[in-house]
Design a protein around this motif. Structure first.
Motif, mmCIF file in Angstrom:
data_model
loop_
_atom_site.group_PDB
_atom_site.id
_atom_site.type_symbol
_atom_site.label_atom_id
_atom_site.label_comp_id
_atom_site.label_asym_id
_atom_site.label_seq_id
_atom_site.Cartn_x
_atom_site.Cartn_y
_atom_site.Cartn_z
ATOM 1 N N GLU A 124 0.832 -1.208 0.000
ATOM 2 C CA GLU A 124 0.000 0.000 0.000
ATOM 3 C C GLU A 124 0.868 1.261 0.000
ATOM 4 O OE1 GLU A 124 -4.003 -0.776 2.505
ATOM 5 O OE2 GLU A 124 -2.135 -0.848 3.664
ATOM 6 N N ILE A 125 1.962 1.225 0.735
ATOM 7 C CA ILE A 125 2.861 2.383 0.777
ATOM 8 C C ILE A 125 3.475 2.616 -0.595
ATOM 9 C CG2 ILE A 125 4.922 3.374 1.850
ATOM 10 C CD1 ILE A 125 4.255 1.649 4.354
ATOM 11 N N VAL A 126 3.910 1.533 -1.263
ATOM 12 C CA VAL A 126 4.444 1.659 -2.626
ATOM 13 C C VAL A 126 3.390 2.288 -3.530
ATOM 14 C CG1 VAL A 126 5.210 0.371 -4.674
ATOM 15 C CG2 VAL A 126 6.063 -0.280 -2.408
ATOM 16 N N ASN A 127 2.157 1.796 -3.443
ATOM 17 C CA ASN A 127 1.088 2.306 -4.299
ATOM 18 C C ASN A 127 0.781 3.775 -4.031
ATOM 19 O OD1 ASN A 127 -1.102 1.884 -6.284
ATOM 20 N ND2 ASN A 127 -2.391 2.339 -4.506
ATOM 21 N N ILE A 128 0.691 4.158 -2.774
ATOM 22 C CA ILE A 128 0.306 5.541 -2.463
ATOM 23 C C ILE A 128 1.411 6.523 -2.861
ATOM 24 C CG2 ILE A 128 1.065 5.859 -0.060
ATOM 25 C CD1 ILE A 128 -1.865 6.901 0.436
ATOM 26 N N ILE A 129 2.676 6.076 -2.796
ATOM 27 C CA ILE A 129 3.759 6.937 -3.283
ATOM 28 C C ILE A 129 3.618 7.106 -4.787
ATOM 29 C CG2 ILE A 129 6.257 7.131 -3.628
ATOM 30 C CD1 ILE A 129 6.588 5.688 -0.892
ATOM 31 N N ASN A 130 3.326 6.021 -5.494
ATOM 32 C CA ASN A 130 3.198 6.088 -6.958
ATOM 33 C C ASN A 130 2.016 6.933 -7.420
ATOM 34 O OD1 ASN A 130 5.324 4.703 -8.312
ATOM 35 N ND2 ASN A 130 4.553 2.792 -7.469
ATOM 36 N N LYS A 146 4.314 10.313 -6.678
ATOM 37 C CA LYS A 146 5.735 10.261 -6.328
ATOM 38 C C LYS A 146 6.157 11.481 -5.512
ATOM 39 C CE LYS A 146 6.694 7.165 -10.058
ATOM 40 N NZ LYS A 146 7.477 6.779 -11.193
ATOM 41 N N GLY A 147 5.206 12.086 -4.808
ATOM 42 C CA GLY A 147 5.505 13.232 -3.960
ATOM 43 C C GLY A 147 5.963 14.448 -4.727
ATOM 44 N N GLY A 148 5.768 14.439 -6.034
ATOM 45 C CA GLY A 148 6.236 15.542 -6.867
ATOM 46 C C GLY A 148 7.667 15.341 -7.333
ATOM 47 N N GLY A 149 8.288 14.250 -6.937
ATOM 48 C CA GLY A 149 9.664 13.965 -7.357
ATOM 49 C C GLY A 149 9.681 13.105 -8.603
ATOM 50 N N ASN A 150 10.852 12.918 -9.134
ATOM 51 C CA ASN A 150 11.020 12.112 -10.338
ATOM 52 C C ASN A 150 11.717 10.802 -9.960
ATOM 53 O OD1 ASN A 150 10.975 11.427 -13.027
ATOM 54 N ND2 ASN A 150 12.772 12.619 -13.557
ATOM 55 N N PHE A 151 11.072 10.034 -9.086
ATOM 56 C CA PHE A 151 11.656 8.794 -8.594
ATOM 57 C C PHE A 151 11.344 7.652 -9.545
ATOM 58 C CE2 PHE A 151 10.704 11.273 -4.693
ATOM 59 C CZ PHE A 151 12.002 11.432 -4.236
ATOM 60 N N ASN A 152 12.333 6.772 -9.754
ATOM 61 C CA ASN A 152 12.071 5.583 -10.568
ATOM 62 C C ASN A 152 11.442 4.509 -9.674
ATOM 63 O OD1 ASN A 152 14.171 4.117 -9.232
ATOM 64 N ND2 ASN A 152 15.692 4.963 -10.653
ATOM 65 N N ASP A 153 11.079 3.369 -10.263
ATOM 66 C CA ASP A 153 10.377 2.323 -9.510
ATOM 67 C C ASP A 153 11.209 1.789 -8.342
ATOM 68 O OD1 ASP A 153 8.162 2.568 -11.142
ATOM 69 O OD2 ASP A 153 8.683 0.866 -12.416
#
Length: 172
Positions: A124-130, A146-153
């Protein structure tokens, strides 16, 4: 009663205004170049810029943060992921969620077992970040994907590992 551009003072005031404005013509000697703010196209802006480079000891986490020794991590989640997630958390997430997930008026606390929008399990945490939180239940602004960031998987999974470890420090 004196009129600026009429009556007895009109011609003198007009000449004075023209003399003062003469130096303001675009390209005039001693004048300023024209700066257009309406007609020029806007400069392109990256909606999701890359997170800033992390310099050890200088991020929002910095030397003050104590690395978390994770307990009872879910299958597939490692201490190395938690450590990497802690570093990434300091680049973007800490601005709303606070250093070490202590929360702020903009975003909830993440370092306890109280969850507002999910139950706090790793997937769920992975999903909500995405996907973000478009309609938060208790805070004023939504969290962008992604919190407004450009994070990869991989970075998203590391962030989720860190948040999971923050919230499960006492075990379970």
């Amino acid at each position: 009663m004196a009129y600026v551009f009429g009556g007895r003072r009109g011609p003198a005031a007009l000449l004075l205004a023209m003399a003062l404005l003469a130096g303001c013509k675009p390209g005039a000697e001693g004048g300023y170049d024209r700066v257009s703010w309406r007609g020029d196209p806007a400069a392109p802006v990256n909606a999701f810029p890359d997170p800033p480079e992390v310099v050890p000891g200088s991020s929002a986490i910095g030397a003050k943060a104590t690395p978390i020794v994770a307990k009872n991590l879910p299958a597939g989640v490692t201490q190395a992921m938690v450590d990497a997630g802690q570093t990434s958390f300091g680049t973007v997430c800490a601005s709303c969620h606070g250093q070490n997930g202590t929360g702020s008026p903009a975003a909830p606390t993440l370092n306890d077992m109280a969850w507002i929008n999910i139950t706090g399990q790793y997937p769920e945490i992975v999903n909500i970040i995405n996907v973000g939180v478009p309609n938060p239940k208790e805070h004023p602004a939504p969290m962008p994907p992604k919190g407004g960031g450009n994070f990869n998987d991989a970075q998203v999974r590391e962030l989720a590992a860190y948040v999971y470890a923050l919230s499960h420090q006492g075990g379970a």
